[in-house]
Design a protein around this motif. Structure first.
Motif, mmCIF file in Angstrom:
data_model
loop_
_atom_site.group_PDB
_atom_site.id
_atom_site.type_symbol
_atom_site.label_atom_id
_atom_site.label_comp_id
_atom_site.label_asym_id
_atom_site.label_seq_id
_atom_site.Cartn_x
_atom_site.Cartn_y
_atom_site.Cartn_z
ATOM 1 N N UNK A 275 0.841 -1.206 0.000
ATOM 2 C CA UNK A 275 0.000 0.000 0.000
ATOM 3 C C UNK A 275 0.875 1.255 0.000
ATOM 4 N N UNK A 276 1.970 1.242 0.769
ATOM 5 C CA UNK A 276 2.891 2.377 0.773
ATOM 6 C C UNK A 276 3.461 2.576 -0.627
ATOM 7 N N UNK A 277 3.864 1.488 -1.261
ATOM 8 C CA UNK A 277 4.403 1.568 -2.626
ATOM 9 C C UNK A 277 3.366 2.139 -3.581
ATOM 10 N N UNK A 278 2.142 1.664 -3.481
ATOM 11 C CA UNK A 278 1.076 2.138 -4.352
ATOM 12 C C UNK A 278 0.853 3.646 -4.191
ATOM 13 N N UNK A 279 0.770 4.105 -2.953
ATOM 14 C CA UNK A 279 0.561 5.532 -2.698
ATOM 15 C C UNK A 279 1.762 6.364 -3.158
ATOM 16 N N UNK A 280 2.956 5.838 -2.938
ATOM 17 C CA UNK A 280 4.171 6.541 -3.363
ATOM 18 C C UNK A 280 4.197 6.707 -4.872
ATOM 19 N N UNK A 281 3.874 5.644 -5.594
ATOM 20 C CA UNK A 281 3.877 5.704 -7.054
ATOM 21 C C UNK A 281 2.778 6.614 -7.588
ATOM 22 N N UNK A 282 1.612 6.611 -6.945
ATOM 23 C CA UNK A 282 0.530 7.509 -7.353
ATOM 24 C C UNK A 282 0.962 8.964 -7.270
ATOM 25 N N UNK B 143 11.579 6.201 -4.139
ATOM 26 C CA UNK B 143 11.890 5.591 -2.847
ATOM 27 C C UNK B 143 12.874 6.455 -2.079
ATOM 28 N N UNK B 144 13.836 7.012 -2.766
ATOM 29 C CA UNK B 144 14.834 7.850 -2.116
ATOM 30 C C UNK B 144 14.201 9.111 -1.531
ATOM 31 N N UNK B 145 13.305 9.739 -2.280
ATOM 32 C CA UNK B 145 12.647 10.955 -1.790
ATOM 33 C C UNK B 145 11.781 10.638 -0.573
ATOM 34 N N UNK B 146 11.041 9.523 -0.614
ATOM 35 C CA UNK B 146 10.224 9.124 0.529
ATOM 36 C C UNK B 146 11.117 8.866 1.741
ATOM 37 N N UNK B 147 12.229 8.216 1.509
ATOM 38 C CA UNK B 147 13.166 7.929 2.597
ATOM 39 C C UNK B 147 13.701 9.219 3.215
ATOM 40 N N UNK B 148 14.161 10.127 2.381
ATOM 41 C CA UNK B 148 14.727 11.381 2.884
ATOM 42 C C UNK B 148 13.690 12.187 3.662
ATOM 43 N N UNK C 282 12.673 0.210 0.719
ATOM 44 C CA UNK C 282 12.625 -0.936 -0.209
ATOM 45 C C UNK C 282 12.194 -2.192 0.548
ATOM 46 N N UNK C 283 12.798 -2.433 1.703
ATOM 47 C CA UNK C 283 12.462 -3.616 2.496
ATOM 48 C C UNK C 283 11.014 -3.616 2.950
ATOM 49 N N UNK C 284 10.500 -2.464 3.341
ATOM 50 C CA UNK C 284 9.096 -2.358 3.770
ATOM 51 C C UNK C 284 8.175 -2.628 2.588
ATOM 52 N N UNK C 285 8.460 -1.984 1.454
ATOM 53 C CA UNK C 285 7.594 -2.144 0.279
ATOM 54 C C UNK C 285 7.548 -3.588 -0.207
ATOM 55 N N UNK D 211 10.180 1.732 -11.614
ATOM 56 C CA UNK D 211 10.845 2.577 -10.616
ATOM 57 C C UNK D 211 11.375 3.859 -11.233
ATOM 58 N N UNK D 212 11.380 4.911 -10.439
ATOM 59 C CA UNK D 212 11.908 6.211 -10.855
ATOM 60 C C UNK D 212 12.788 6.715 -9.732
#
Length: 82
Positions: free
Chosen positions: A5-12, A17-22, A32-35, A72-73
């Motif tokens: 679900x986190x991956x889905x919302x992030x991609x929407x 992944x790097x921006x979400x992490x920062x 990455x591990x969570x997704x 991925x982007x």
């Protein structure tokens, strides 16, 4: 399921992944591990992730709508429309 679900919302939101992490204070490897369901996320960190994704925490606990189909982007936020 939370990771998908986190991956889905992030991609929407065209967020890498790097921006979400920062923005959430987690490492990219942790995101990455969570997704991919390989790492669990601390309860408190759900609020940090939800804040970055601008959704209530309850949205992270819903099942994903579908399997991710966007590639991925890695350049921060993806330009809108492309």
């Amino acid at each position: 399921m939370v990771g998908a679900r986190i991956r889905e919302l992030r991609l929407e939101q065209a967020l890498s992944q790097e921006a979400l992490a920062l923005e959430s204070g987690l490492s990219r490897n942790m995101i990455i591990g969570i997704e991919w369901g390989r790492k669990s996320v601390a309860y408190e960190r759900l609020w940090d992730i939800a804040d970055v994704l601008d959704v209530p925490v309850s949205q992270l606990l819903l099942p994903p709508d579908s399997a991710a189909t966007i590639s991925p982007y890695r350049g921060g936020r993806r330009p809108m429309g492309g």
